[in-house]
Design a protein around this motif. Sequence first.
Motif, PDB file in Angstrom:
ATOM      1  N   VAL A 202       0.768  -1.090   0.104  1.00  0.00           N
ATOM      2  CA  VAL A 202       0.183  -0.027  -0.032  1.00  0.00           C
ATOM      3  C   VAL A 202       0.892   1.182   0.003  1.00  0.00           C
ATOM      4  N   GLY A 203       0.979   1.945  -1.173  1.00  0.00           N
ATOM      5  CA  GLY A 203       1.700   3.266  -1.336  1.00  0.00           C
ATOM      6  C   GLY A 203       0.897   4.273  -0.662  1.00  0.00           C
ATOM      7  N   PRO A 204       1.629   5.388  -0.514  1.00  0.00           N
ATOM      8  CA  PRO A 204       1.100   6.677  -0.270  1.00  0.00           C
ATOM      9  C   PRO A 204      -0.388   7.251  -0.810  1.00  0.00           C
ATOM     10  N   LYS A 205      -0.411   7.004  -2.396  1.00  0.00           N
ATOM     11  CA  LYS A 205      -1.383   7.589  -2.816  1.00  0.00           C
ATOM     12  C   LYS A 205      -2.795   6.477  -2.543  1.00  0.00           C
ATOM     13  N   ALA A 206      -2.621   5.231  -2.536  1.00  0.00           N
ATOM     14  CA  ALA A 206      -3.662   4.289  -1.992  1.00  0.00           C
ATOM     15  C   ALA A 206      -3.929   4.404  -0.694  1.00  0.00           C
ATOM     16  N   ALA A 207      -2.962   4.957   0.295  1.00  0.00           N
ATOM     17  CA  ALA A 207      -3.515   5.105   1.658  1.00  0.00           C
ATOM     18  C   ALA A 207      -4.487   6.197   1.601  1.00  0.00           C
ATOM     19  N   GLU A 208      -3.946   7.421   0.919  1.00  0.00           N
ATOM     20  CA  GLU A 208      -4.630   8.543   1.078  1.00  0.00           C
ATOM     21  C   GLU A 208      -5.885   8.401   0.541  1.00  0.00           C
ATOM     22  N   ALA A 209      -6.215   7.587  -0.617  1.00  0.00           N
ATOM     23  CA  ALA A 209      -7.554   7.316  -1.055  1.00  0.00           C
ATOM     24  C   ALA A 209      -8.602   6.385  -0.029  1.00  0.00           C
ATOM     25  N   LEU A 210      -7.910   5.518   0.361  1.00  0.00           N
ATOM     26  CA  LEU A 210      -8.383   4.783   1.648  1.00  0.00           C
ATOM     27  C   LEU A 210      -8.839   5.552   2.673  1.00  0.00           C
ATOM     28  N   GLU A 211      -8.032   6.305   3.100  1.00  0.00           N
ATOM     29  CA  GLU A 211      -8.280   7.290   4.398  1.00  0.00           C
ATOM     30  C   GLU A 211      -9.291   8.181   4.141  1.00  0.00           C
ATOM     31  N   ALA A 212      -9.489   8.711   2.784  1.00  0.00           N
ATOM     32  CA  ALA A 212     -10.201   9.857   2.468  1.00  0.00           C
ATOM     33  C   ALA A 212     -11.680   9.340   2.634  1.00  0.00           C
ATOM     34  N   ARG A 213     -11.768   8.019   2.511  1.00  0.00           N
ATOM     35  CA  ARG A 213     -13.209   7.225   2.834  1.00  0.00           C
ATOM     36  C   ARG A 213     -13.361   6.720   4.211  1.00  0.00           C
ATOM     37  N   GLY A 214     -12.426   7.215   4.961  1.00  0.00           N
ATOM     38  CA  GLY A 214     -12.593   6.750   6.399  1.00  0.00           C
ATOM     39  C   GLY A 214     -12.075   5.391   6.726  1.00  0.00           C
ATOM     40  N   ILE A 215     -11.351   4.717   5.854  1.00  0.00           N
ATOM     41  CA  ILE A 215     -10.996   3.440   5.817  1.00  0.00           C
ATOM     42  C   ILE A 215      -9.445   3.485   6.538  1.00  0.00           C
ATOM     43  N   ARG A 216      -9.128   3.433   7.668  1.00  0.00           N
ATOM     44  CA  ARG A 216      -7.943   3.872   8.204  1.00  0.00           C
ATOM     45  C   ARG A 216      -7.054   2.715   8.847  1.00  0.00           C
ATOM     46  N   THR A 217      -7.670   1.524   9.277  1.00  0.00           N
ATOM     47  CA  THR A 217      -7.110   0.491   9.659  1.00  0.00           C
ATOM     48  C   THR A 217      -7.488  -0.740   8.898  1.00  0.00           C
ATOM     49  N   ILE A 218      -6.783  -1.777   9.006  1.00  0.00           N
ATOM     50  CA  ILE A 218      -6.840  -3.082   8.398  1.00  0.00           C
ATOM     51  C   ILE A 218      -8.061  -3.513   8.491  1.00  0.00           C
ATOM     52  N   GLY A 219      -8.783  -3.481   9.754  1.00  0.00           N
ATOM     53  CA  GLY A 219      -9.998  -3.759  10.269  1.00  0.00           C
ATOM     54  C   GLY A 219     -11.014  -3.052   9.416  1.00  0.00           C
ATOM     55  N   ASP A 220     -10.761  -1.864   9.177  1.00  0.00           N
ATOM     56  CA  ASP A 220     -11.593  -0.997   8.421  1.00  0.00           C
ATOM     57  C   ASP A 220     -11.697  -1.644   6.886  1.00  0.00           C
ATOM     58  N   ILE A 221     -10.796  -2.168   6.299  1.00  0.00           N
ATOM     59  CA  ILE A 221     -10.891  -2.693   5.150  1.00  0.00           C
ATOM     60  C   ILE A 221     -11.431  -3.993   5.046  1.00  0.00           C
ATOM     61  N   ARG A 222     -11.492  -4.641   6.021  1.00  0.00           N
ATOM     62  CA  ARG A 222     -12.402  -5.865   6.297  1.00  0.00           C
ATOM     63  C   ARG A 222     -13.854  -5.751   6.372  1.00  0.00           C
ATOM     64  N   GLU A 223     -14.213  -4.520   7.066  1.00  0.00           N
ATOM     65  CA  GLU A 223     -15.442  -4.230   7.267  1.00  0.00           C
ATOM     66  C   GLU A 223     -16.095  -3.530   6.067  1.00  0.00           C
ATOM     67  N   SER A 224     -15.483  -3.081   5.054  1.00  0.00           N
ATOM     68  CA  SER A 224     -15.896  -2.239   3.988  1.00  0.00           C
ATOM     69  C   SER A 224     -16.272  -3.040   2.852  1.00  0.00           C
ATOM     70  N   SER A 225     -17.438  -2.711   1.986  1.00  0.00           N
ATOM     71  CA  SER A 225     -17.655  -3.377   0.888  1.00  0.00           C
ATOM     72  C   SER A 225     -16.760  -3.391  -0.193  1.00  0.00           C
ATOM     73  N   PRO A 226     -17.113  -4.434  -1.173  1.00  0.00           N
ATOM     74  CA  PRO A 226     -16.213  -4.310  -2.235  1.00  0.00           C
ATOM     75  C   PRO A 226     -16.236  -3.143  -3.054  1.00  0.00           C
ATOM     76  N   GLU A 227     -17.717  -2.737  -3.252  1.00  0.00           N
ATOM     77  CA  GLU A 227     -17.895  -1.597  -4.132  1.00  0.00           C
ATOM     78  C   GLU A 227     -17.007  -0.160  -3.436  1.00  0.00           C
ATOM     79  N   MET A 228     -16.977  -0.131  -2.349  1.00  0.00           N
ATOM     80  CA  MET A 228     -16.262   0.941  -1.780  1.00  0.00           C
ATOM     81  C   MET A 228     -14.758   0.932  -1.923  1.00  0.00           C
ATOM     82  N   LEU A 229     -14.253  -0.286  -1.794  1.00  0.00           N
ATOM     83  CA  LEU A 229     -12.732  -0.519  -1.905  1.00  0.00           C
ATOM     84  C   LEU A 229     -12.605  -0.405  -3.605  1.00  0.00           C
ATOM     85  N   ASP A 230     -13.096  -0.871  -4.301  1.00  0.00           N
ATOM     86  CA  ASP A 230     -12.937  -0.612  -5.776  1.00  0.00           C
ATOM     87  C   ASP A 230     -13.106   0.823  -5.980  1.00  0.00           C
ATOM     88  N   ARG A 231     -13.721   1.679  -5.584  1.00  0.00           N
ATOM     89  CA  ARG A 231     -13.819   3.032  -6.015  1.00  0.00           C
ATOM     90  C   ARG A 231     -12.590   3.765  -5.421  1.00  0.00           C
TER      91      ARG A 231
END
Length: 418
Positions: A202-231
């Motif tokens: 996970v590079g800086p740009k991907a991290a910023e894109a995830l954090e901008a959607r409130g996905i800050r931890t690995i647990g958040d990734i696990r709880e996020s929908s595939p559609e949100m992660l795709d976007r």
Amino acid sequence: MGHGDGRGRMVSSAGADDTGTRILHVDMDAFYAAVEVLDDPGLRGLPIIIGAPDGRSVVSSASYEARRYGVRSAMPVSQAIRLCPSARIVMPHFHRYQEVSRQVMAIFESFTPLVEPLSVDEAFLDVQGVRRLWGSPGVIARLVRERVADEVGITCSVGVAATKHVAKMASTIAKPDGMLVVPAARTLEFLSPRPVRAMWGVGPKAAEALEARGIRTIGDIRESSPEMLDRAVGSALSTRLAQLARGEDARAVDTERVEKSIGHEETFEHDILDRPFLRAELLRLADRVAARLRRAQWEAATVSIKIRFDDFRTVNRSQTLSEPTAVGQRIGEAAQALFEQIDRRDPIRLVGVRAEKLQPAGGGGMGLWDDDEDWRRVEGAVDDAVARFGTATITRARHIGRGEGRGAAQHPRAHGVD
């Protein structure tokens, strides 16, 4: 997660549960700085910056004492000196780092034949098949650390886990000079609170894109929908991140791993606007890359360049070749063509050329005719001359009088993992 300077460090106690583990990730602690201390004990305990002292080069490594001031690898030395004025600047000795690396890797291979080097200072070990000989993975990790310290004289940190991804994360958190064991049953518990930036890949740009959607931890990734992660990061990366967040990583330790790329780059003493000079520098670097390809009997299917401007903005461009090559002229022409595609005309402080997607020489076969036959013959003669008389005996006429990039501070790099 560790901060690169030892803050946030977590280690396991002796006899920690290592049930279900098989992978060790061993990472030397501030390797370049540690080797310099090994050779000059007077440096021990001092803040050390590995880099050229002219201030325009970048930091190759730094001791933990310097890192606590905010010094980081790839930072301009001038900035590092401002952060840590008391630091000792030490010129890098890459041949020495390679020598010590070989000692360390030999220790790894004395425990298991399943060793996958990632770079000069880190490797994965699969110890599942040697448990009867040495003990459980946790025991083996302790033995590895002891032997590296006793026989080489430097320290390493080890992550022990069921998968490569978790083992690598664990070794980072254990630094410096520590060991962290993550039993298989506690993988999700270990992963959940870790920041997304801690994930391998996970590079800086991907991290910023995830954090901008409130996905800050690995647990958040696990709880996020595939559609949100795709976007956030695209379908390919989102699928991979979802798997890693669930602790799924089927990658095995690869003992056949080869260099993914070979590159050289140059930092100039003064920012350069002279486009013909820069084109010539790209060709000179391409010659150096090609010579290393030929020595290693590899060919490159892709050429990439790296251009860093005076404001430190960096641009990378790559091109897949019509056929793999180890000819400097061909690599240089591709690098120059990529350079011409960059519209920005600001002063440049660094240029680099890299050969990527390497494959064994001759693996693609030979066509009915060889467009590079003449250049291949010339460069073969150059290789012979260098082998007999040394690297300073022969060069292209256009490079005579240029020195090494108008007083450039050189930073040749052989990239094992990018």
